[in-house]
Design an enzyme around this catalytic site. Structure first.
Site, PDB file in Angstrom:
ATOM      1  N   HIS A 260      37.131  40.803  49.018  1.00 22.11           N
ATOM      2  CA  HIS A 260      38.385  41.238  48.381  1.00 22.11           C
ATOM      3  C   HIS A 260      38.353  42.642  47.799  1.00 22.11           C
ATOM      4  O   HIS A 260      39.127  42.971  46.897  1.00 22.11           O
ATOM      5  CB  HIS A 260      38.812  40.235  47.302  1.00 22.11           C
ATOM      6  CG  HIS A 260      40.281  39.941  47.355  1.00 22.11           C
ATOM      7  ND1 HIS A 260      40.969  39.336  46.330  1.00 22.11           N
ATOM      8  CD2 HIS A 260      41.211  40.194  48.307  1.00 22.11           C
ATOM      9  CE1 HIS A 260      42.243  39.203  46.642  1.00 22.11           C
ATOM     10  NE2 HIS A 260      42.408  39.723  47.848  1.00 22.11           N
TER      11      HIS A 260
ATOM     12  N   ASP B 278      37.101  34.368  38.310  1.00 23.76           N
ATOM     13  CA  ASP B 278      37.641  35.729  38.417  1.00 23.76           C
ATOM     14  C   ASP B 278      38.919  35.926  37.615  1.00 23.76           C
ATOM     15  O   ASP B 278      39.264  37.048  37.260  1.00 23.76           O
ATOM     16  CB  ASP B 278      37.845  36.129  39.884  1.00 23.76           C
ATOM     17  CG  ASP B 278      38.776  35.193  40.637  1.00 23.76           C
ATOM     18  OD1 ASP B 278      39.190  34.165  40.068  1.00 23.76           O
ATOM     19  OD2 ASP B 278      39.079  35.486  41.807  1.00 23.76           O
ATOM     20  N   ASN B 279      39.666  34.868  37.374  1.00 21.79           N
ATOM     21  CA  ASN B 279      40.846  34.939  36.500  1.00 21.79           C
ATOM     22  C   ASN B 279      41.218  33.532  36.087  1.00 21.79           C
ATOM     23  O   ASN B 279      40.630  32.558  36.567  1.00 21.79           O
ATOM     24  CB  ASN B 279      42.030  35.647  37.184  1.00 21.79           C
ATOM     25  CG  ASN B 279      42.348  35.137  38.565  1.00 21.79           C
ATOM     26  OD1 ASN B 279      42.148  35.826  39.571  1.00 21.79           O
ATOM     27  ND2 ASN B 279      42.833  33.910  38.656  1.00 21.79           N
TER      28      ASN B 279
ATOM     29  N   CYS C 148      42.383  38.596  41.074  1.00 19.35           N
ATOM     30  CA  CYS C 148      41.035  38.473  41.639  1.00 19.35           C
ATOM     31  C   CYS C 148      40.402  39.775  42.109  1.00 19.35           C
ATOM     32  O   CYS C 148      39.247  40.030  41.798  1.00 19.35           O
ATOM     33  CB  CYS C 148      41.027  37.437  42.758  1.00 19.35           C
ATOM     34  SG  CYS C 148      42.469  37.410  43.804  1.00 19.35           S
TER      35      CYS C 148
END
Length: 475
Positions: free
Chosen positions: A122, A269-270, A59
């Site tokens: 993040h 994001d993934n 992420c």
């Protein structure tokens, strides 16, 4: 001309970025329970991207790539600690997004945009990495994910911020019940989005909203109204609430009369974290493995573009896309050029979205500082293979449960740079049948891919690795 931001007829840009939702989690991608009616309708009214990728299977690097338009190895969001290991941001990483990087909201300010992030940042939790120091005007959310709960002494629980002020912590002020999975966070994030949109519309202000919810990250959560409503368990409950929230946001744009001036993009994001499956992880459909790997399941993402009156309804695109393209595309929508003083990896997707053009471009799959694979057209060449170490695997950590492919999902870091493993993703989307090295097809495809990889390596100037150093005292 119609795409440019002008006086009262503002073009507003809005982004949705879900956390580790898999390619196979949406009904429109074939999920059999069909529990995402709003996202499915968003696709039917807009354009579905079937070949859309993240820039990293984890992420924090993928978020850095989204906001800079650059590969994590260029923007510094990677690690060199052990060959090809993934970069991630636990609570004690001291690095973050460098000041030298130009983030999308910083650039959109030049066109008069007001920028807000709701949810997970993040990109570093020390003061110099704060979102409001990197172009955002408002923030409601957290620097990291809702890990824990911790003991709040040696390991404090993660803070939640409104702009510069810490207003509480997960599990204490923002409750998450680990037994039932009940938490009201998605509803709070939804209201933040609706209020922000209303406020900007009332002042005729163009805006960029980065809505980065985290309900589908383990420990998964959903509000009471959605608990127990899915055929897929708690993870499905969280997906249903996200789907409902997206529907409410799109309806809000329509109610305010600004949907035709608002470009909306939904992605992840993934890939789904199969290590958390089946109870707390999603589905990557037919694709191999999941989060933390550079197989298709780790990096191919659900993606939908929506812009009524501009994007033809019901469109399906096979354009190779990447989250980094949202940087360049958003600048194009705002009438801005990407920075000319650095390598930008994202491309402008508007010709693909509005005119149905197919732009020839490669997709690079990085893990840490290593280029693991590259996709050109329908061919994907693996220069390295690795899922995770035998040591981790023996402890029950498995990023590819039930999906062992001999010689492909390796537990040692296997180098194939002399003879890359080559797959045709049209015939073999699950990456199970590598092409014969001796075949004419292999020779022709690798001749083209090798030239692209050689050029890529010539232009690669890695950034300063931000995620190498840990200091538990920082938290």
């Amino acid at each position: 001309e119609a795409l440019l931001w002008k006086s009262k007829s503002t073009l507003t840009s809005f982004g949705v970025f879900s956390l580790q939702m898999g390619w196979g989690d949406l009904g429109v991608f074939g999920e059999p329970s069909k529990e995402t009616p709003n996202l499915d309708q968003m696709a039917s009214e807009g354009m579905l991207f079937l070949d859309f990728y993240t820039a990293n299977p984890l992420c924090s690097p993928s978020r850095a790539a989204l906001l800079t338009g650059r590969l994590p190895v260029r923007n510094g969001f990677y690690t060199t600690n052990a060959h090809a290991r993934n970069a991630y941001t636990p609570q004690d990483i001291v690095g973050g997004i460098p000041d030298s990087e130009l983030l999308l909201p910083e650039l959109l300010k030049k066109a008069g945009y007001v920028n807000k992030i709701v949810g997970k940042w993040h990109l570093g939790h020390r003061p110099q990495f704060h979102p409001l120091k990197h172009g955002f005007d408002e923030w409601f959310g957290s620097p990291n994910c809702h890990f824990g709960p911790f003991d709040n002494i040696a390991l404090p629980n993660i803070p939640v911020y409104r702009d510069w002020e810490m207003i509480g912590r997960y599990y204490e002020d923002f409750k998450i019940d680990l037994k039932t999975g009940e938490a009201n966070l998605t509803q709070i994030y939804l209201q933040e989005a609706l209020d922000f949109i209303s406020k900007q519309q009332a002042s005729q202000q163009p805006f960029f909203l980065y809505w980065a919810i985290d309900a589908t990250h383990a420990p998964v959560y959903a509000s009471k109204h959605f608990l127990g409503t899915s055929q897929r368990g708690l993870y499905g409950d969280a997906v249903r609430e996200i789907d409902d929230s997206v529907g409410k946001i799109l309806k809000h744009l329509q109610k305010l009369g600004i949907s035709e001036n608002t470009f909306v993009f939904f992605t992840s994001d993934n890939g789904a974290a199969l290590i958390s499956a089946p109870k707390q992880g999603g589905s990557n459909g037919r694709f191999l493995c999941g989060k933390q790997t550079t197989f298709e399941g780790g990096m191919r993402e659900p993606a939908i573009a929506w812009w009524p009156g501009h994007i033809p309804a019901g469109g399906v695109s096979h354009q190779l896309g990447n989250v980094m393209d949202l940087f360049t595309t958003s600048l194009s929508l705002a009438g801005l050029q990407p920075p000319g003083d650095r390598q930008i990896d994202g491309i402008d997707l508007l010709p693909a979205i509005l005119q149905g053009e197919l732009i020839d471009r490669p997709i690079f799959y990085y893990r840490g500082n290593e280029m693991m694979a590259v996709r050109v057209g329908l061919y994907k060449a693996h220069y390295w293979t690795w899922s995770n170490s035998w040591e981790e695997y023996s402890k029950g950590i498995d990023f590819c449960p039930g999906q062992n492919v001999s010689g492909v999902t390796t537990h040692t870091q296997e180098e194939h740079t002399t003879l890359p493993l080559l797959f045709h993703l049209g015939r073999d989307p699950g990456e199970k049948y590598p092409l014969s090295f001796a075949s004419d097809e292999y020779q022709r495809a690798m001749e083209r891919i090798s030239a692209i990889v050689q050029q890529h390596r010539v232009t690669m100037v890695p950034g300063e690795p931000q995620l190498n150093v840990c200091d538990k005292a920082v938290m």
